[in-house]
Write a protein that holds these residues in place. Structure first.
Motif, mmCIF file in Angstrom:
data_model
loop_
_atom_site.group_PDB
_atom_site.id
_atom_site.type_symbol
_atom_site.label_atom_id
_atom_site.label_comp_id
_atom_site.label_asym_id
_atom_site.label_seq_id
_atom_site.Cartn_x
_atom_site.Cartn_y
_atom_site.Cartn_z
ATOM 1 N N THR A 141 -28.228 76.159 17.545
ATOM 2 C CA THR A 141 -28.175 75.171 18.620
ATOM 3 C C THR A 141 -29.370 75.297 19.549
ATOM 4 O O THR A 141 -29.603 76.372 20.113
ATOM 5 N N PRO A 142 -30.147 74.227 19.746
ATOM 6 C CA PRO A 142 -31.216 74.283 20.749
ATOM 7 C C PRO A 142 -30.633 74.631 22.119
ATOM 8 O O PRO A 142 -29.580 74.117 22.515
ATOM 9 N N GLN A 143 -31.330 75.502 22.839
ATOM 10 C CA GLN A 143 -30.827 75.981 24.125
ATOM 11 C C GLN A 143 -31.790 75.567 25.239
ATOM 12 O O GLN A 143 -32.890 76.101 25.341
ATOM 13 N N PRO A 144 -31.384 74.614 26.092
ATOM 14 C CA PRO A 144 -32.267 74.171 27.172
ATOM 15 C C PRO A 144 -32.296 75.188 28.309
ATOM 16 O O PRO A 144 -31.262 75.649 28.774
ATOM 17 N N ASN A 145 -33.485 75.531 28.755
ATOM 18 C CA ASN A 145 -33.639 76.573 29.771
ATOM 19 C C ASN A 145 -34.423 76.128 30.997
ATOM 20 O O ASN A 145 -34.829 76.978 31.797
ATOM 21 N N ALA A 146 -34.648 74.822 31.168
ATOM 22 C CA ALA A 146 -35.399 74.365 32.336
ATOM 23 C C ALA A 146 -34.770 74.960 33.594
ATOM 24 O O ALA A 146 -33.554 74.891 33.793
ATOM 25 N N THR A 147 -35.593 75.531 34.447
ATOM 26 C CA THR A 147 -35.089 76.363 35.537
ATOM 27 C C THR A 147 -34.446 75.546 36.650
ATOM 28 O O THR A 147 -34.825 74.403 36.924
ATOM 29 N N LEU A 148 -33.469 76.191 37.299
ATOM 30 C CA LEU A 148 -32.786 75.635 38.459
ATOM 31 C C LEU A 148 -32.572 76.771 39.456
ATOM 32 O O LEU A 148 -32.326 77.921 39.063
ATOM 33 N N ALA A 149 -32.617 76.447 40.731
ATOM 34 C CA ALA A 149 -32.532 77.482 41.753
ATOM 35 C C ALA A 149 -31.141 78.091 41.881
ATOM 36 O O ALA A 149 -30.998 79.271 42.201
ATOM 37 N N ASP A 150 -30.114 77.300 41.636
ATOM 38 C CA ASP A 150 -28.730 77.730 41.836
ATOM 39 C C ASP A 150 -28.088 78.049 40.489
ATOM 40 O O ASP A 150 -28.083 77.215 39.579
ATOM 41 N N GLY A 151 -27.523 79.246 40.359
ATOM 42 C CA GLY A 151 -26.917 79.661 39.100
ATOM 43 C C GLY A 151 -25.726 78.821 38.704
ATOM 44 O O GLY A 151 -25.485 78.607 37.503
ATOM 45 N N ARG A 152 -24.937 78.353 39.689
ATOM 46 C CA ARG A 152 -23.797 77.497 39.384
ATOM 47 C C ARG A 152 -24.249 76.183 38.765
ATOM 48 O O ARG A 152 -23.672 75.691 37.789
ATOM 49 N N VAL A 153 -25.311 75.616 39.312
ATOM 50 C CA VAL A 153 -25.846 74.360 38.785
ATOM 51 C C VAL A 153 -26.414 74.583 37.388
ATOM 52 O O VAL A 153 -26.238 73.754 36.487
ATOM 53 N N PHE A 154 -27.091 75.723 37.190
ATOM 54 C CA PHE A 154 -27.629 76.016 35.862
ATOM 55 C C PHE A 154 -26.510 76.123 34.827
ATOM 56 O O PHE A 154 -26.608 75.556 33.733
ATOM 57 N N GLN A 155 -25.465 76.856 35.168
ATOM 58 C CA GLN A 155 -24.346 77.005 34.236
ATOM 59 C C GLN A 155 -23.725 75.648 33.904
ATOM 60 O O GLN A 155 -23.392 75.379 32.747
ATOM 61 N N ARG A 156 -23.630 74.784 34.889
ATOM 62 C CA ARG A 156 -23.044 73.461 34.677
ATOM 63 C C ARG A 156 -23.976 72.555 33.875
ATOM 64 O O ARG A 156 -23.558 71.966 32.861
ATOM 65 N N GLU A 157 -25.241 72.440 34.304
ATOM 66 C CA GLU A 157 -26.142 71.419 33.758
ATOM 67 C C GLU A 157 -26.895 71.850 32.507
ATOM 68 O O GLU A 157 -27.321 71.000 31.723
ATOM 69 N N ARG A 158 -27.068 73.150 32.315
ATOM 70 C CA ARG A 158 -27.829 73.625 31.157
ATOM 71 C C ARG A 158 -26.952 74.271 30.094
ATOM 72 O O ARG A 158 -27.427 74.499 28.981
ATOM 73 N N ARG A 159 -25.709 74.599 30.455
ATOM 74 C CA ARG A 159 -24.868 75.289 29.490
ATOM 75 C C ARG A 159 -23.597 74.488 29.167
ATOM 76 O O ARG A 159 -23.417 74.038 28.034
ATOM 77 N N LEU A 160 -22.715 74.287 30.117
ATOM 78 C CA LEU A 160 -21.412 73.701 29.795
ATOM 79 C C LEU A 160 -21.484 72.218 29.453
ATOM 80 O O LEU A 160 -21.008 71.799 28.390
ATOM 81 N N LEU A 161 -22.055 71.416 30.328
ATOM 82 C CA LEU A 161 -21.982 69.968 30.116
ATOM 83 C C LEU A 161 -22.756 69.477 28.889
ATOM 84 O O LEU A 161 -22.262 68.588 28.176
ATOM 85 N N PRO A 162 -23.952 70.022 28.582
ATOM 86 C CA PRO A 162 -24.606 69.554 27.346
ATOM 87 C C PRO A 162 -23.769 69.795 26.093
ATOM 88 O O PRO A 162 -23.732 68.945 25.192
ATOM 89 N N LEU A 163 -23.058 70.919 26.037
ATOM 90 C CA LEU A 163 -22.253 71.189 24.849
ATOM 91 C C LEU A 163 -20.950 70.410 24.846
ATOM 92 O O LEU A 163 -20.437 70.061 23.782
ATOM 93 N N VAL A 164 -20.409 70.117 26.022
ATOM 94 C CA VAL A 164 -19.246 69.221 26.068
ATOM 95 C C VAL A 164 -19.622 67.866 25.470
ATOM 96 O O VAL A 164 -18.901 67.317 24.624
ATOM 97 N N ARG A 165 -20.781 67.340 25.879
ATOM 98 C CA ARG A 165 -21.219 66.043 25.348
ATOM 99 C C ARG A 165 -21.472 66.126 23.845
ATOM 100 O O ARG A 165 -21.097 65.222 23.080
ATOM 101 N N ALA A 166 -22.118 67.213 23.407
ATOM 102 C CA ALA A 166 -22.423 67.350 21.978
ATOM 103 C C ALA A 166 -21.144 67.456 21.153
ATOM 104 O O ALA A 166 -21.033 66.843 20.079
ATOM 105 N N CYS A 167 -20.164 68.201 21.639
ATOM 106 C CA CYS A 167 -18.897 68.337 20.911
ATOM 107 C C CYS A 167 -18.114 67.029 20.910
ATOM 108 O O CYS A 167 -17.471 66.669 19.916
ATOM 109 N N ARG A 168 -18.177 66.301 22.018
ATOM 110 C CA ARG A 168 -17.513 64.993 22.074
ATOM 111 C C ARG A 168 -18.142 64.039 21.062
ATOM 112 O O ARG A 168 -17.441 63.288 20.369
ATOM 113 N N ASP A 169 -19.461 64.082 20.969
ATOM 114 C CA ASP A 169 -20.151 63.191 20.033
ATOM 115 C C ASP A 169 -19.754 63.476 18.589
ATOM 116 O O ASP A 169 -19.785 62.576 17.748
ATOM 117 N N ARG A 170 -19.380 64.705 18.297
ATOM 118 C CA ARG A 170 -18.952 65.060 16.939
ATOM 119 C C ARG A 170 -17.436 64.938 16.745
ATOM 120 O O ARG A 170 -16.930 65.310 15.688
#
Length: 280
Positions: free
Chosen positions: A126-155
């Protein structure tokens, strides 16, 4: 393929002459061989961007992990990565693994640094997006959880109700997770990426970035517990009071990734982790 690879390796460096033995590439999709040259080596063949990301991660870990063994990158040439082959015949030492991981995370804790990494890489296939964000909570949401929720929904792997629960986890992180300076994390630290060598515990096949250090501990506990000695050494006797909830949070990303890669057998794990986080 083996003959062609042997020719390419010999052209790359005369020291890379020897017998090639195919190995399993694990979940990465890479083709992997052991080269019995004068110095035993591991050879990977994969897409250049994936191997460049792995080599970058190995270099970062090698520079920071004083108490853990990291395989040395010998050569990177497009779709070929040549690394030191590690001797995995050492005694299992969960305490040294815990101490080494704690020291890595402490030494790389970086106040003022962003969460993420300078380049994207991959976690398994799985490609892993790492574009930086200042807040760890936002990073976990926008770079980790939500992209995979969308990808799993699409499948078709997540129904609307379970997707909504994971999205609620992502939306409410600020209500209970404190922002904190990031540490360098291995990023894919399941038990198969830990070896016990005569020189001590080793970590391989990274997907590095800077984030909450518990990412590595949660991943290591996901498919088999590393043991009480590991946890005692890592936490130095003081695990967070809310560790079960934090562990479930940081297991959601790898569980979603496994759901995306391997199918519906991981859906219940996603549901259990989301439920534990939401229960508080």
């Amino acid at each position: 393929m083996t003959q062609t690879l042997a020719q390419r390796l010999a052209e790359l460096d005369d020291a890379f002459r020897g017998d090639l033995m195919p190995l399993s590439g694990g979940d990465s999709g890479a083709s992997v061989w052991r080269l019995t040259a004068a110095t035993p080596l591991i050879v990977k063949c994969d897409r250049p961007e994936r191997l460049a990301g792995e080599a970058d991660g190995l270099a970062a870990l090698a520079a920071a992990a004083e108490a853990l063994v990291v395989p040395r990158v010998v050569a990177l040439a497009g779709d070929l990565l040549v690394m030191e082959a590690l001797d995995a015949s050492g005694p299992r030492d969960d305490e040294r693994l815990g101490e080494g991981l704690r020291q890595l995370h402490a030494a790389t804790r970086a106040p003022g640094a962003d969460h993420g990494w300078a380049r994207d890489n991959a976690c398994g296939l799985t490609p892993q997006p790492n574009a930086t964000l200042a807040d760890g909570r936002v990073f976990q949401r926008e770079r980790r959880l939500l992209p995979l929720v969308r990808a799993c929904r699409d499948r078709g792997l997540l129904d609307a109700a379970l997707a909504a629960r994971v999205e609620r986890v992502a939306a409410t992180l600020e209500s209970w997770v404190a922002d904190q300076p990031p540490s360098l994390v291995h990023g894919d630290l399941w038990s198969g990426n830990v070896l016990f060598t005569p020189r001590g515990p080793a970590i391989i096949d990274p997907a590095v970035y800077r984030h909450y250090p518990e990412v590595d501990v949660a991943m290591l506990s996901l498919f088999g517990d590393p043991g009480a000695a590991f946890h005692e050494a890592y936490w130095n006797g003081h695990s967070p009071d809310d560790w079960p909830r934090r562990e479930a949070l940081f297991q959601l990303y790898p569980l979603l990734n496994h759901l995306y890669l391997f199918g519906a057998g991981y859906r219940d794990g996603v549901a259990r982790a989301a439920a534990q986080v939401l229960a508080g």
